[in-house]
Every structure is written in C-alpha cells, then in structure tokens.
Design a protein around this motif. Structure first.
Motif, PDB file in Angstrom:
ATOM      1  N   THR A  45     -12.662  10.777  -7.424  1.00 32.74           N
ATOM      2  CA  THR A  45     -12.091   9.772  -6.510  1.00 32.74           C
ATOM      3  C   THR A  45     -13.145   8.845  -5.904  1.00 32.74           C
ATOM      4  O   THR A  45     -12.797   7.922  -5.173  1.00 32.74           O
ATOM      5  CB  THR A  45     -11.322  10.466  -5.369  1.00 32.74           C
ATOM      6  OG1 THR A  45     -12.215  11.318  -4.644  1.00 32.74           O
ATOM      7  CG2 THR A  45     -10.184  11.311  -5.918  1.00 32.74           C
ATOM      8  N   ARG A  46     -14.424   9.105  -6.146  1.00 34.89           N
ATOM      9  CA  ARG A  46     -15.544   8.280  -5.682  1.00 34.89           C
ATOM     10  C   ARG A  46     -15.475   8.070  -4.157  1.00 34.89           C
ATOM     11  O   ARG A  46     -15.381   9.038  -3.420  1.00 34.89           O
ATOM     12  CB  ARG A  46     -15.561   6.958  -6.469  1.00 34.89           C
ATOM     13  CG  ARG A  46     -15.805   7.177  -7.974  1.00 34.89           C
ATOM     14  CD  ARG A  46     -15.749   5.885  -8.769  1.00 34.89           C
ATOM     15  NE  ARG A  46     -16.813   4.940  -8.420  1.00 34.89           N
ATOM     16  CZ  ARG A  46     -18.067   5.021  -8.869  1.00 34.89           C
ATOM     17  NH1 ARG A  46     -18.421   5.993  -9.692  1.00 34.89           N
ATOM     18  NH2 ARG A  46     -18.954   4.110  -8.500  1.00 34.89           N
ATOM     19  N   TYR A 192     -13.015   2.789  -4.289  1.00 37.80           N
ATOM     20  CA  TYR A 192     -11.888   3.686  -4.559  1.00 37.80           C
ATOM     21  C   TYR A 192     -11.457   3.587  -6.017  1.00 37.80           C
ATOM     22  O   TYR A 192     -11.704   2.583  -6.697  1.00 37.80           O
ATOM     23  CB  TYR A 192     -10.678   3.323  -3.682  1.00 37.80           C
ATOM     24  CG  TYR A 192     -10.849   3.602  -2.210  1.00 37.80           C
ATOM     25  CD1 TYR A 192     -12.057   4.040  -1.677  1.00 37.80           C
ATOM     26  CD2 TYR A 192      -9.796   3.396  -1.325  1.00 37.80           C
ATOM     27  CE1 TYR A 192     -12.209   4.279  -0.326  1.00 37.80           C
ATOM     28  CE2 TYR A 192      -9.936   3.632   0.036  1.00 37.80           C
ATOM     29  CZ  TYR A 192     -11.144   4.059   0.538  1.00 37.80           C
ATOM     30  OH  TYR A 192     -11.297   4.291   1.878  1.00 37.80           O
ATOM     31  N   VAL A 193     -10.783   4.618  -6.486  1.00 42.61           N
ATOM     32  CA  VAL A 193     -10.129   4.580  -7.795  1.00 42.61           C
ATOM     33  C   VAL A 193      -8.692   4.103  -7.594  1.00 42.61           C
ATOM     34  O   VAL A 193      -8.272   3.797  -6.479  1.00 42.61           O
ATOM     35  CB  VAL A 193     -10.156   5.981  -8.462  1.00 42.61           C
ATOM     36  CG1 VAL A 193     -11.590   6.397  -8.755  1.00 42.61           C
ATOM     37  CG2 VAL A 193      -9.465   7.023  -7.596  1.00 42.61           C
ATOM     38  N   SER A 194      -7.907   4.047  -8.669  1.00 45.07           N
ATOM     39  CA  SER A 194      -6.523   3.582  -8.573  1.00 45.07           C
ATOM     40  C   SER A 194      -5.699   4.532  -7.707  1.00 45.07           C
ATOM     41  O   SER A 194      -6.073   5.710  -7.524  1.00 45.07           O
ATOM     42  CB  SER A 194      -5.899   3.512  -9.968  1.00 45.07           C
ATOM     43  OG  SER A 194      -5.749   4.830 -10.496  1.00 45.07           O
ATOM     44  N   GLY A 197      -4.777   7.617  -9.551  1.00 43.67           N
ATOM     45  CA  GLY A 197      -5.970   8.426  -9.727  1.00 43.67           C
ATOM     46  C   GLY A 197      -6.366   9.136  -8.448  1.00 43.67           C
ATOM     47  O   GLY A 197      -6.834  10.278  -8.474  1.00 43.67           O
TER      48      GLY A 197
END
Length: 458
Positions: A45-46, A192-194, A197
């Motif tokens: 998820t960064r 952020y990711v989607s 996600g």
C-alpha cells in the motif's frame, strides 16, 4: 434477565475487571502480527499503509459489536464456536466453519513463528539469516508446545509482564519516531495505491485485529460485563487502530519504500535503528521476540481449548476432548505440527492471505449469527448486517486482487483448500459417526443426537 449473565456477575469465579478484560483484547491484537506484516503492508500500500490499517480496523470495529452483544447474552468459554452453534445448529456448514476457525489459528501461529525467526535472525550475519529464520521459527514452536503442556501456568503468569513490556517498547518506538525528523511527503496521497489495491492491502493484514475475539472466551470470569465488555471490545479495537496507524506512519516516515522492501520481514527493528541506532534495533527486536513467543503460547492454549469445545459439540473426534495435566494437548499438538509446515514452506504473503481470509469468513458468519439472534441479544440487527456486508465485501476484494496477481494467484487456492478440507473433515466425521450409530442401533443414535443438541443449547 439472562441467568448466565447474572452468574458471571456475581459468582466466585468473577474476577476480571475492566482493565484486565481490555488487556486480553489488547494482548490478542497487538501480538506478533504487527511485527510480521507491517513491512508487507507498506510494500503493498506504500504511503497509504496507515489508511490500510484504518480500513481493516473499521471492519473489525463493526464486527466487535456483534461479538459484544453475543458475549453479553451467552457468556462462557465457547466464544465463536458457541455463537455459531446457537445460531445455526450443529450441521455440516457450522462444523466446517468451526474447523476453519481452528485452521485460521494454525495460520496465526505460523505468522508469529515466522516473525520470531525473522527478528531473531537479525542477531546473526546477513548471509546466515535465512537459515536462522527457519531454525528459530521451528524452535520456538517446538519449545512452546512443551512449555504449554508441562509448564503453562508459569507462562500464563508472565503474560501480563510480557504484554506490558511490549506496549512500553512500542510506545517508545512511536513517540521517539514521531518527534525525530521524518520524510512526511511519503505519507501524501501521491504515494497511495489505487482504492481497490488499498482495500486489498488492508484485508491482507486483517489478521492483526482478530485478537479481540479472545475476550469472548474469558467472558465467564468478567465481574461487571455490562460495563467492562463494551470498553474491552469497542475501546480495545479503537485503541489498536490508533497504535497501528502510528506505527505505520513511523515506518513510512523513516524508511524509503526500497528500504522497506529490502527489510520487509523485520521492518520495525530496522526502522528503530534509523532514529535510535543499535539500541533501537535491539529494543524492538526484543519486543518482537517477547510479543511473538507470548502470542504463540497464548494461541496454543486457545487452540487446545477450542479443539476441546468443538469436540464437545461432536464436530471433532473424541480424542480432542481428552485432558492432560489440565490442558487439552491434541488440539495444541496438531496446531503445532501444521504451523511448522506452513511457517517453513509457505511465503509470508501467502500466510497472511490465508489467515486474514479465514478470519474474514468466520467473522462474517458471526455477524450473520447476531443478525439471526438479534431479538435474543437485544441488538440493532442493521449494524450486524452492515458488518456482515463489510466482511463479505472485504473478503471478495482480497480474493479478486489476489487472483488477478500472477505472483500471488496460488494463495487463493490455498484458501480454497482450507475450506474444502474443513468441509471434507466434517463430512467424513459425520459419515463415520453415522455408520457407527447404525451398528449400535437407533436408540444409540437418538441418544447421541439428544446429547449433541443439549450441548449446543448450553
């Protein structure tokens, strides 16, 4: 008024106050999982890792309402098993769900053992760490099986001390980490990711929140359940959400995403080394070893009791109900053997997927159980409906995201295997029992059915 509830409020066994009850949930949730999967969460998820922990926490918070209402109405040691049996009877699906719960605990032990090995191997040379990860992960499982069977009372007395030390060390990690200059830009939405996600990443680490269900198993000893249980369930989950989000913020703020990927298995101790030096690394490594070993021991005790309770409901062979030195070794030994296999031969992301998916499935069933018994539990059924939909949606997203990723597609088949195996065990057990009852005659069959029904009613 429920007579069982009166009994636990006034009986001689009632000795758990609000803090003690809350500490059961905190100890169960802030266990080995946070040390094991924080790095994995950041990888997936960064910069959105704190949000991922929040999303998973909201799903857990909704489910805690169902557990609270069911526990207040049906206190005792049965917990999840008792709730499902009361709501749906002791049929094949319920029996398989209870066995699935046992498998999910196997996965928990695997996660804790893997984390113990990963943080313990940090004391050895880099070239040797892979070897020592497996040695230490296996060693702690084997050692704690014997401790649980022959000296469990000593470790139980030490649990509160271990939990206190763990929380103090994590509090220091959070406070010092936040006041030390961090790279706050890595926590911005640009990192952020989607959304899908993010949800999938959140559900991958859902197993970090499952520990609140342990409160139900101790409910018969709670002195003032109407006061203590809401604080323990709802307050405990809220507090853990805050702790997890802050830990994730410190990790992302002090380690680049590349550094997290390189040190995923022991990300917390490597992060601590960034702002506290070698002392920080050692402190968090010790906290991880304390947390994971105490979590393994507590889970062994729980699985022994869980297998015993499931066997009493005629959903496992009778040998699981046998006692030895006040313990129930069959469930503990089977859990340990399976955990050794999983911890040594299954990747961490697969283990996390299995555990989180298993508990999402079980928690969805518990939410539906509370919907079914809303009048008996005095619940707002719509809240449990929302909780059931949330767990079901989360499980679907987790499975879809895993299935679409070629690197993790096999993880979904492991989950399917857990479900099929649970159904196969329950079906085979019923077929074997039916054949046995046929040989004994109809009177024995009726007596056994009446006995099983009576246990379910209790």
């Amino acid at each position: 008024m429920n007579t069982d509830r009166m009994a636990i409020s006034s009986g001689p066994e009632a000795r758990l106050g609000t803090w003690s009850t809350l500490s059961i949930g905190l100890g169960g949730m802030v266990g080995g999982g946070i040390f094991a999967v924080t790095g994995l969460t950041v990888q997936i998820t960064r910069g959105g890792a704190p949000i991922a922990f929040l999303i998973a926490g909201i799903v857990a918070l909704l489910t805690s309402y169902s557990y609270l209402k069911l526990t207040l109405s049906f206190p005792g040691e049965g917990g999840t098993v008792d709730f499902l049996n009361r709501a749906f009877g002791t049929g094949i699906i319920t029996g398989a769900a209870n066995i699935m719960l046992l498998f999910s605990y196997v996965v928990l032990v695997s996660v804790y053992a893997y984390a113990f090995g990963s943080y313990g191997s940090g004391f050895f040379a880099v070239a040797e760490q892979g070897f020592w990860t497996h040695v230490l992960a296996s060693g702690v499982v084997v050692a704690l099986v014997f401790v649980n069977l022959f000296g469990g009372s000593l470790v139980v007395r030490a649990e509160n001390l271990f939990n206190a030390l763990k929380l103090v060390l994590l509090a220091g990690f959070i406070v010092i980490g936040l006041i030390t200059p961090m790279e706050w830009h890595r926590l911005s939405p640009e990192s952020y990711v989607s959304p899908m996600g993010m949800i999938a990443g959140a559900m991958l680490i859902f197993l970090n929140y499952e520990g609140f269900e342990l409160i139900a198993n101790a409910s018969k000893d709670v002195a003032r359940p109407e006061r203590s249980l809401p604080i323990a369930y709802v307050g405990g989950v809220l507090l853990v959400i805050v702790i997890y989000m802050l830990i994730a913020m410190v990790v992302v703020g002090h380690l680049s995403f590349a550094e997290v990927a390189a040190n995923s298995d022991n990300a917390l101790s490597v992060t601590a080394q960034q702002f506290m030096g070698r002392t920080g690394f050692l402190a968090i490594a010790v906290a991880a070893l304390l947390a994971t070993s105490s979590a393994i021991n507590a889970t062994f005790y729980s699985t022994g009791r869980l297998a015993f309770i499931i066997a009493q409901s005629d959903e496992l062979p009778e040998r699981f109900a046998r006692s030895f030195r006040g313990q129930h070794p069959a469930g503990t030994v089977v859990t340990a053997v399976l955990a050794l296999v999983v911890a040594n031969f299954v990747p961490l992301d697969a283990i996390a997927t299995m555990g989180s998916a298993g508990f999402l499935l079980i928690f969805m069933a518990v939410n539906l159980a509370n919907v079914r018994m809303a009048r008996q539990t005095g619940s707002r059924a719509w809240l449990s409906v929302i909780a059931a939909l949330a767990t079901g949606f989360a499980l679907a997203i987790l499975c879809i995201e895993v299935d679409e990723n070629p690197a993790t597609r096999n993880h979904l088949w492991i989950l399917v295997g857990m479900i099929v195996t649970s159904l196969a065990i329950e079906t085979a057990r019923r077929a074997s029992r039916g054949a046995h009852m046929h040989l004994l005659g109809p009177e024995a069959g009726c007596a056994a059915e009446s006995s099983a029904n009576a246990r379910a009613e209790r």
